[in-house]
Design a protein around this motif. Structure first.
Motif, PDB file in Angstrom:
ATOM      1  N   ALA A  74      13.047  15.678  -6.362  1.00 54.56           N
ATOM      2  CA  ALA A  74      11.579  14.794  -6.888  1.00 54.56           C
ATOM      3  C   ALA A  74      11.822  13.294  -6.849  1.00 54.56           C
ATOM      4  CB  ALA A  74      10.914  15.139  -7.187  1.00 54.56           C
ATOM      5  N   ASP A  75      10.999  12.402  -6.898  1.00 56.19           N
ATOM      6  CA  ASP A  75      11.048  10.673  -7.110  1.00 56.19           C
ATOM      7  C   ASP A  75      10.444  10.948  -8.437  1.00 56.19           C
ATOM      8  OD1 ASP A  75      11.371   9.588  -4.404  1.00 56.19           O
ATOM      9  OD2 ASP A  75       9.770  10.249  -4.087  1.00 56.19           O
ATOM     10  N   THR A  76      11.257   9.966  -9.400  1.00 54.77           N
ATOM     11  CA  THR A  76      11.355  10.013 -11.064  1.00 54.77           C
ATOM     12  C   THR A  76      10.653   8.293 -10.850  1.00 54.77           C
ATOM     13  OG1 THR A  76      12.950   9.259 -11.905  1.00 54.77           O
ATOM     14  CG2 THR A  76      12.652  11.719 -11.402  1.00 54.77           C
ATOM     15  N   PHE A  77       9.664   8.431 -11.998  1.00 55.84           N
ATOM     16  CA  PHE A  77       9.155   7.457 -11.729  1.00 55.84           C
ATOM     17  C   PHE A  77       8.862   6.701 -13.653  1.00 55.84           C
ATOM     18  CE2 PHE A  77       5.632   4.210 -11.908  1.00 55.84           C
ATOM     19  CZ  PHE A  77       5.395   3.321 -11.766  1.00 55.84           C
ATOM     20  N   THR A  78       9.624   5.855 -13.764  1.00 53.15           N
ATOM     21  CA  THR A  78       9.728   5.196 -15.449  1.00 53.15           C
ATOM     22  C   THR A  78       9.113   4.014 -15.151  1.00 53.15           C
ATOM     23  OG1 THR A  78      11.477   6.504 -16.035  1.00 53.15           O
ATOM     24  CG2 THR A  78      10.572   5.517 -17.622  1.00 53.15           C
ATOM     25  N   LEU A  79       8.066   4.073 -16.507  1.00 56.28           N
ATOM     26  CA  LEU A  79       7.293   2.874 -16.148  1.00 56.28           C
ATOM     27  C   LEU A  79       7.189   1.686 -17.865  1.00 56.28           C
ATOM     28  CD1 LEU A  79       5.332   0.192 -15.165  1.00 56.28           C
ATOM     29  CD2 LEU A  79       3.641   1.517 -15.777  1.00 56.28           C
ATOM     30  N   ASP A  80       7.966   1.183 -17.925  1.00 53.18           N
ATOM     31  CA  ASP A  80       7.724   0.239 -19.619  1.00 53.18           C
ATOM     32  C   ASP A  80       8.791   1.523 -20.352  1.00 53.18           C
ATOM     33  OD1 ASP A  80       7.505  -1.964 -19.138  1.00 53.18           O
ATOM     34  OD2 ASP A  80       4.820  -1.434 -18.972  1.00 53.18           O
TER      35      ASP A  80
ATOM     36  N   ARG B 148       1.533   7.233  -6.457  1.00 54.58           N
ATOM     37  CA  ARG B 148       1.491   5.774  -4.852  1.00 54.58           C
ATOM     38  C   ARG B 148       3.089   5.598  -5.171  1.00 54.58           C
ATOM     39  NH1 ARG B 148      -2.698   1.295  -7.091  1.00 54.58           N
ATOM     40  NH2 ARG B 148      -2.386  -0.293  -5.165  1.00 54.58           N
ATOM     41  N   VAL B 149       3.880   5.546  -5.828  1.00 57.17           N
ATOM     42  CA  VAL B 149       5.544   5.249  -5.650  1.00 57.17           C
ATOM     43  C   VAL B 149       5.961   6.397  -4.828  1.00 57.17           C
ATOM     44  CG1 VAL B 149       7.630   5.026  -7.139  1.00 57.17           C
ATOM     45  CG2 VAL B 149       5.216   3.718  -7.838  1.00 57.17           C
ATOM     46  N   THR B 150       5.557   7.645  -4.918  1.00 55.19           N
ATOM     47  CA  THR B 150       6.066   8.465  -4.286  1.00 55.19           C
ATOM     48  C   THR B 150       5.663   7.982  -2.369  1.00 55.19           C
ATOM     49  OG1 THR B 150       6.494   9.875  -5.922  1.00 55.19           O
ATOM     50  CG2 THR B 150       6.394  10.845  -3.543  1.00 55.19           C
ATOM     51  N   GLN B 151       4.038   8.076  -2.034  1.00 54.26           N
ATOM     52  CA  GLN B 151       4.020   7.733  -1.079  1.00 54.26           C
ATOM     53  C   GLN B 151       4.379   5.701  -0.179  1.00 54.26           C
ATOM     54  OE1 GLN B 151      -0.254   6.708  -0.810  1.00 54.26           O
ATOM     55  NE2 GLN B 151      -0.615   9.198  -1.712  1.00 54.26           N
ATOM     56  N   PHE B 152       4.505   5.051  -1.395  1.00 53.98           N
ATOM     57  CA  PHE B 152       5.351   3.592  -1.003  1.00 53.98           C
ATOM     58  C   PHE B 152       6.362   3.605  -0.608  1.00 53.98           C
ATOM     59  CE2 PHE B 152       7.435  -0.089  -1.550  1.00 53.98           C
ATOM     60  CZ  PHE B 152       6.348  -1.345  -0.655  1.00 53.98           C
TER      61      PHE B 152
ATOM     62  N   LYS C  16       8.737   4.871 -20.608  1.00 49.87           N
ATOM     63  CA  LYS C  16       7.684   6.097 -19.992  1.00 49.87           C
ATOM     64  C   LYS C  16       8.104   6.887 -19.025  1.00 49.87           C
ATOM     65  CE  LYS C  16       4.673   4.942 -23.131  1.00 49.87           C
ATOM     66  NZ  LYS C  16       2.845   4.489 -23.328  1.00 49.87           N
ATOM     67  N   LEU C  17       8.536   8.446 -18.944  1.00 45.77           N
ATOM     68  CA  LEU C  17       8.582   8.755 -16.913  1.00 45.77           C
ATOM     69  C   LEU C  17       6.696   9.023 -17.324  1.00 45.77           C
ATOM     70  CD1 LEU C  17      10.715  10.835 -15.638  1.00 45.77           C
ATOM     71  CD2 LEU C  17      10.288  12.321 -17.148  1.00 45.77           C
ATOM     72  N   GLN C  18       7.029   9.148 -16.474  1.00 46.58           N
ATOM     73  CA  GLN C  18       5.903   8.541 -15.509  1.00 46.58           C
ATOM     74  C   GLN C  18       4.994  10.795 -14.798  1.00 46.58           C
ATOM     75  OE1 GLN C  18       2.892   6.064 -16.077  1.00 46.58           O
ATOM     76  NE2 GLN C  18       5.050   5.948 -17.348  1.00 46.58           N
ATOM     77  N   SER C  19       4.104  11.289 -15.034  1.00 49.09           N
ATOM     78  CA  SER C  19       3.645  12.155 -14.513  1.00 49.09           C
ATOM     79  C   SER C  19       3.989  12.367 -13.052  1.00 49.09           C
ATOM     80  CB  SER C  19       2.298  12.883 -14.373  1.00 49.09           C
ATOM     81  OG  SER C  19       0.751  11.916 -14.171  1.00 49.09           O
ATOM     82  N   PRO C  20       3.776  13.513 -12.311  1.00 43.58           N
ATOM     83  CA  PRO C  20       3.567  13.075 -10.982  1.00 43.58           C
ATOM     84  C   PRO C  20       2.633  12.794 -10.368  1.00 43.58           C
ATOM     85  CG  PRO C  20       4.609  15.855 -11.690  1.00 43.58           C
ATOM     86  CD  PRO C  20       4.411  14.397 -12.467  1.00 43.58           C
ATOM     87  N   GLN C  21       1.822  13.227 -10.696  1.00 42.53           N
ATOM     88  CA  GLN C  21       0.131  12.004 -10.860  1.00 42.53           C
ATOM     89  C   GLN C  21       0.263  10.805 -10.714  1.00 42.53           C
ATOM     90  OE1 GLN C  21       0.434  15.060 -12.422  1.00 42.53           O
ATOM     91  NE2 GLN C  21      -1.008  15.441 -12.373  1.00 42.53           N
ATOM     92  N   ALA C  22       0.477  10.404 -11.827  1.00 41.57           N
ATOM     93  CA  ALA C  22       0.559   8.771 -11.731  1.00 41.57           C
ATOM     94  C   ALA C  22       1.925   8.496 -10.526  1.00 41.57           C
ATOM     95  CB  ALA C  22       1.273   8.633 -13.176  1.00 41.57           C
ATOM     96  N   ALA C  23       3.144   9.039 -10.658  1.00 46.20           N
ATOM     97  CA  ALA C  23       3.791   8.246  -9.396  1.00 46.20           C
ATOM     98  C   ALA C  23       3.470   8.297  -7.809  1.00 46.20           C
ATOM     99  CB  ALA C  23       5.515   9.191 -10.272  1.00 46.20           C
TER     100      ALA C  23
END
Ligand code: PMV
Length: 323
Positions: A54-60, A71-75, A62-69
């Motif tokens: 799956a895509d993983t998204f870390t912001l500042d 919009r990144v995944t859609q992009f 902190k690893l973000q939840s799939p829900q928070a990620a």
């Protein structure tokens, strides 16, 4: 697995984007004009990795939840589609917005993501193509692909709606002061706020006509180096945008009493000979457009009078790949 890291700066619109003509493609109802800011930016690193499930998204950090990620995944799906790949990606983003600024922005975020992800996927996009891609993440991100003054042509379809640099008269040496009125997350995001305005505000059609005319007048004023007109058009575009939300159903506003007091204070400073004009986006924070000559004095006086945090920035560069 190529790692690509990009830096994109945030931007503040002098002529606002508010309301979409097409939700899915993010085509705006009007053209907009913004200044890219040197002081605030996002760094984003992207690697497509066949080992990921799956895509993983870390912001500042902190690893973000799939829900928070989401919009990144859609992009990223747009990038994958274009590159003809199905691989998931690791995305690591850091916002370099001074904690005092209170203007974390989707503009720098999606501009940096567009550049890093397309580069990591092996796509070689032109700046225009990048701007069109960034637009799909967040409209204002189309403008953060470029530095200094930028115009986003509203266009009529995916191909014609993109931003490009807007040359201005060199005698305009502009500064932007971000004044922090409130750094809490906004209660109505720009996406929802725009939708409600488009769907219910009787002022929306008037906003579209008047703001489009303001965009034309602003190009002329920037070319002429006419600071008084640049400033007046900036304030009016913001006020017209906020008026359109106040007439929505149910009505809402992003402005707080202090926000309006800052607009009044800018007018008072002008009477005292300073070139300073206020604007505000989808939140209560106010940004003051001023000149290099007046910026330090304006910053001092605003901080002293309102006891608020404020950060100054000059024009910033275009989005770019960094090491
Ligand atoms: O790009 P978005 O969806 O975050 O919309 C930004 C809208 C405003 O900031 C309010 C105005 C603008 O032109 O940046």
């Amino acid at each position: 697995m190529k790692l690509s890291k990009a830096r994109a700066h945030t931007n503040i619109a002098l002529i606002k984007y508010w309301g979409k003509a097409d939700q899915a493609l993010i085509l705006p109802a009007t053209s907009s004009i913004s200044m890219t800011l040197a002081a605030f930016y996002t760094d984003t690193a992207v690697t497509f990795d066949a080992a990921l499930t799956a895509d993983t998204f870390t912001l500042d950090g902190k690893l973000q939840s799939p829900q928070a990620a989401a919009r990144v995944t859609q992009f990223l799906d747009l990038v994958r589609q274009r590159a003809g790949i199905a691989t998931f990606a690791r995305v690591q983003s850091d916002n370099h917005v001074p904690t005092a600024a209170g203007l974390a922005s989707s503009a720098s975020a999606f501009a940096a993501l567009a550049l890093a992800a397309s580069d990591a996927a092996g796509l070689e996009l032109t700046p225009t193509e990048l701007s069109r891609l960034a637009r799909r993440g967040s409209g204002s991100a189309s403008r953060s692909i470029f530095g200094d003054m930028v115009i986003w042509h509203r266009g009529t379809d995916d191909g014609s709606s993109f931003a490009e640099p807007l040359p201005i008269n060199p005698k305009l040496d502009l500064r932007m002061i971000a004044v922090v009125v409130d750094d809490m997350p906004k209660s109505i995001g720009s996406r929802v706020g725009m939708q409600r305005t488009v769907a219910t505000s009787p002022y929306f059609p008037a906003w579209v006509t008047a703001n489009e005319a303001a965009a034309s007048a602003m190009q002329q004023a920037l070319a002429d180096g006419d600071m008084a007109t640049v400033g007046a058009l900036t304030e009016r575009s913001a006020m017209m945008m906020h008026a359109s939300t106040m007439a929505a159903n149910p009505p809402f506003t992003y402005l707080q009493p202090v926000s309006l007091a800052l607009f009044d204070y800018a007018a008072e400073l002008r009477v005292n000979g300073f070139q300073v004009y206020a604007t505000a986006d989808a939140g209560p924070n106010v940004k003051l457009l001023t000149t290099a000559q007046d910026a330090d004095r304006v910053l001092q006086q605003v901080q002293a009078k309102f006891n608020v945090r404020a950060v100054m920035s000059g024009p910033g560069p275009a989005a770019r790949i960094i090491d």
